[in-house]
Design a protein around this motif. Structure first.
Motif, short mmCIF file in Angstrom:
data_model
loop_
_atom_site.label_atom_id
_atom_site.label_comp_id
_atom_site.label_asym_id
_atom_site.label_seq_id
_atom_site.Cartn_x
_atom_site.Cartn_y
_atom_site.Cartn_z
N CYS A 248 0.97 -1.04 0.11
CA CYS A 248 -0.13 -0.17 -0.02
C CYS A 248 0.90 1.28 0.02
O CYS A 248 1.90 1.42 0.85
N TYR A 249 0.54 2.20 -0.92
CA TYR A 249 1.59 3.45 -1.18
C TYR A 249 0.85 4.76 -0.45
O TYR A 249 -0.31 4.97 -0.67
N ALA A 250 1.55 5.40 0.38
CA ALA A 250 1.23 6.65 1.08
C ALA A 250 2.18 7.61 0.26
O ALA A 250 3.21 8.07 0.26
N GLU A 251 1.38 8.38 -0.90
CA GLU A 251 1.92 9.13 -1.98
C GLU A 251 2.53 10.47 -1.14
O GLU A 251 3.57 10.60 -1.71
N LYS A 252 2.07 11.10 -0.49
CA LYS A 252 2.25 12.31 0.25
C LYS A 252 3.70 12.14 0.86
O LYS A 252 4.77 13.10 0.69
N GLU A 253 3.84 11.13 1.59
CA GLU A 253 5.17 10.79 2.41
C GLU A 253 6.16 9.74 1.60
O GLU A 253 7.15 9.75 2.02
N ASP A 254 5.67 9.31 0.51
CA ASP A 254 6.46 8.45 -0.41
C ASP A 254 6.92 7.22 0.53
O ASP A 254 7.96 6.88 0.24
N ILE A 255 5.96 6.55 0.97
CA ILE A 255 6.31 5.59 1.83
C ILE A 255 5.67 4.29 1.19
O ILE A 255 4.32 4.46 1.30
N LEU A 256 6.16 3.19 1.30
CA LEU A 256 5.37 1.98 0.77
C LEU A 256 5.14 0.89 1.95
O LEU A 256 6.01 0.70 2.78
N PHE A 257 4.23 0.68 2.37
CA PHE A 257 3.74 -0.05 3.45
C PHE A 257 3.65 -1.63 2.87
O PHE A 257 3.32 -1.88 1.94
N VAL A 258 4.49 -2.40 3.67
CA VAL A 258 4.37 -3.81 3.20
C VAL A 258 3.96 -4.71 4.52
O VAL A 258 4.40 -4.50 5.51
N ILE A 259 2.82 -5.61 3.94
CA ILE A 259 2.42 -6.56 5.14
C ILE A 259 3.15 -8.06 4.80
O ILE A 259 3.19 -8.34 3.61
N PHE B 160 3.81 -5.58 9.96
CA PHE B 160 3.59 -4.23 9.19
C PHE B 160 4.93 -3.80 9.09
O PHE B 160 5.65 -3.47 10.19
N ALA B 161 5.16 -3.49 7.83
CA ALA B 161 6.57 -2.89 7.69
C ALA B 161 6.57 -1.71 6.54
O ALA B 161 5.51 -1.39 6.11
N TRP B 162 7.72 -0.87 6.43
CA TRP B 162 7.55 0.15 5.61
C TRP B 162 9.04 0.34 4.87
O TRP B 162 10.06 -0.11 5.31
N VAL B 163 8.96 1.03 3.60
CA VAL B 163 10.23 1.32 2.56
C VAL B 163 9.74 2.97 2.59
O VAL B 163 8.97 3.24 2.06
N ASN B 164 10.76 3.61 3.19
CA ASN B 164 10.98 5.32 2.87
C ASN B 164 11.28 5.49 1.39
O ASN B 164 12.14 4.86 0.96
N ASN B 165 10.90 6.72 1.04
CA ASN B 165 11.44 7.20 -0.42
C ASN B 165 11.34 6.07 -1.38
O ASN B 165 12.30 5.79 -2.11
N ILE B 166 10.30 5.24 -1.45
CA ILE B 166 10.27 4.17 -2.23
C ILE B 166 10.29 4.57 -3.59
O ILE B 166 11.04 3.95 -4.48
N SER B 167 9.95 5.72 -4.31
CA SER B 167 9.84 6.29 -5.54
C SER B 167 11.13 6.45 -6.11
O SER B 167 11.77 6.40 -7.20
N ARG B 168 12.28 6.54 -5.16
CA ARG B 168 13.65 6.70 -5.44
C ARG B 168 14.41 5.51 -5.53
O ARG B 168 15.58 5.51 -5.84
N LYS B 169 13.73 4.63 -5.12
CA LYS B 169 14.33 3.16 -5.19
C LYS B 169 14.03 2.07 -6.16
O LYS B 169 14.39 0.89 -6.15
N LEU B 170 13.07 2.46 -7.01
CA LEU B 170 12.67 1.71 -8.02
C LEU B 170 13.45 1.09 -9.08
O LEU B 170 13.19 0.31 -9.79
N ASN B 171 14.78 1.67 -9.07
CA ASN B 171 15.75 1.00 -10.05
C ASN B 171 17.00 0.44 -9.36
O ASN B 171 17.86 0.06 -9.78
N ASP B 172 16.76 0.19 -8.15
CA ASP B 172 17.68 -0.64 -7.20
C ASP B 172 17.55 -2.10 -7.74
O ASP B 172 16.39 -2.39 -7.92
#
Length: 295
Positions: A186-197, A217-229
Motif C-alpha cells: 500500500c502506498y502513501a503518496e504524500k510521504e512516499d512510503i510503501l507499506f508492506v504486509i 507491518f513494515a515500510w520502505v521510505n522514499n520508495i519512488s527513489r528506489k525503483l531502479n535498485d
C-alpha cells in the motif's frame, strides 16, 4: 520507543471467506477473497452496502484446484483491478470492475503472457500490488523452499501491454531471523512510503497452505527513489502480535489507507484464517512515531 500502531477495532466476517485484499475508494471498502465468489463492499464502519458476483461456483468457497486465487487488488484509473497469484494456470487471471459500481459488470482476462515473462523468479506467487506514479509495483511472495520476496516494477498498462510492458525485478531484504512472505502493499503518496504486509506460514510452495505464524507491518521510505535498485531493505518492521493479542494467529493479507492527517493514518487490514472466514482490523499509524523509528 513511541507506539507506532494502535488497534482501534476488529470484526470477524464469518460469511466472507479468505480475505486477501482490501481497497478504499470514495468512502467505501472493497474486499476480495482468494476463494470468494463475490466482491464485498463495506462502509467505513464495516457495514455491508453491496456485493458484486465475480464467479458462479457452488458453495461458500471456490474449490482449491479451481479457484482464481485473487490475492491482491489495486485501484487504477477509477477501476478495481484484482490479480490471481499466477501460481497455476487457473490463477493467471485478472478481473476488472469499474468504479463507482452502479451496474458495473466484472471483466475477466488472462495475464499469462505477463506471468511468463517473470523468468528470473523461481516460483510465481503474486500477492501484492500498489500504484506509485506511472508504475505498478507487484510483490511476489517467497516461501520456505524459495525464501526470497521480490518486487516487480512495471507500467500501469501492463495488463493491456503484456508482451512489451517494462519489467524490473528487485529482491527484498528482510531483517528477520526466519522467513516471512510479502502478502500486500500500500502506498502513501504524500510521504512516499510503501507499506508492506508480511506473514509467516509453514509452507514450502506457492500452492499449499501451512500453519499460520506471525504477521508484520513494515515500510520502505522514499520508495519512488528506489525503483531502479537491485535490492531494497525495509526501513522498519513491527510484529502485529506485539501490537495487540487480537493479531495472534491471524494471517494478515490486505491493507489500505482510508484517512490521512498530519499526525496519523487510519488503515484497514484484512486477515484470512484458512478456515473460510475473514477478519478486519482498523488501526491508527502514527506518522511521527513511524518516521522517528526509521532514523
Amino acid at each position: 520507543m513511541k507506539t507506532i500502531i494502535t488497534l482501534l477495532k476488529t470484526l470477524l466476517l464469518s460469511h466472507f471467506p479468505s480475505g486477501s485484499s482490501i481497497n478504499y475508494h470514495d468512502g467505501l471498502l472493497y474486499l476480495i477473497g482468494d476463494d470468494a465468489n463475490e466482491l464485498l463492499v463495506l462502509d467505513s464502519n464495516y457495514n455491508q452496502v453491496n456485493a458484486v458476483k465475480l464467479f458462479n461456483y457452488d458453495g461458500k468457497r471456490i474449490p482449491k484446484a479451481q479457484k482464481p486465487d485473487l490475492e491482491t487488488s489495486v485501484i487504477l484509473n477509477g477501476t478495481l483491478l484484482a490479480l490471481g497469484s499466477g501460481a497455476t494456470k487457473e490463477r493467471e487471471i485478472a478481473v476488472t470492475v469499474s468504479l463507482p459500481l452502479n451496474n458495473s459488470q466484472p471483466f475477466k482476462s488472462s495475464y499469462s503472457t505477463f506471468i511468463k515473462r517473470l523468468h528470473q523468479i523461481t516460483e510465481i506467487n503474486i500477492e501484492g500490488a500498489a500504484v506509485i506514479g506511472n508504475h505498478v509495483v507487484l510483490s511476489n511472495r517467497g516461501n520456505e523452499a524459495n525464501p526470497v520476496n521480490h518486487f516487480i516494477i512495471t507500467s500501469t498498462d501492463f495488463i493491456s501491454q503484456q508482451e512489451t510492458a517494462p519489467i524490473r525485478i528487485i529482491s527484498l531484504k528482510l531483517p528477520l531471523p526466519g522467513f516471512a512472505g510479502v502478502s500486500e502493499l500500500c502506498y502513501a503518496e504524500k510521504e512516499d512510503i510503501l507499506f508492506v504486509i508480511l506473514s509467516s506460514e509453514a509452507t514450502s510452495n506457492a500452492y499449499d497452505d501451512g500453519a499460520i505464524g506471525d504477521s508484520y507491518f513494515a515500510w520502505v521510505n522514499n520508495i519512488s527513489r528506489k525503483l531502479n535498485d537491485k535490492e531494497i531493505s525495509l526501513d522498519g518492521i513491527v510484529n502485529l502480535s506485539d501490537v495487540d493479542a487480537a493479531f495472534k494467529g491471524e494471517k494478515v493479507e490486505g491493507v489500505c489507507i482510508s484517512s490521512i492527517t498530519d499526525n496519523s493514518w487510519i488503515l484497514h487490514l484484512v486477515a484470512d484464517d484458512d478456515k473460510g472466514a475473514s477478519r478486519l482490523f482498523q488501526v491508527n499509524v502514527g506518522v511521527k512515531a513511524l518516521l522517528d523509528s526509521s532514523r
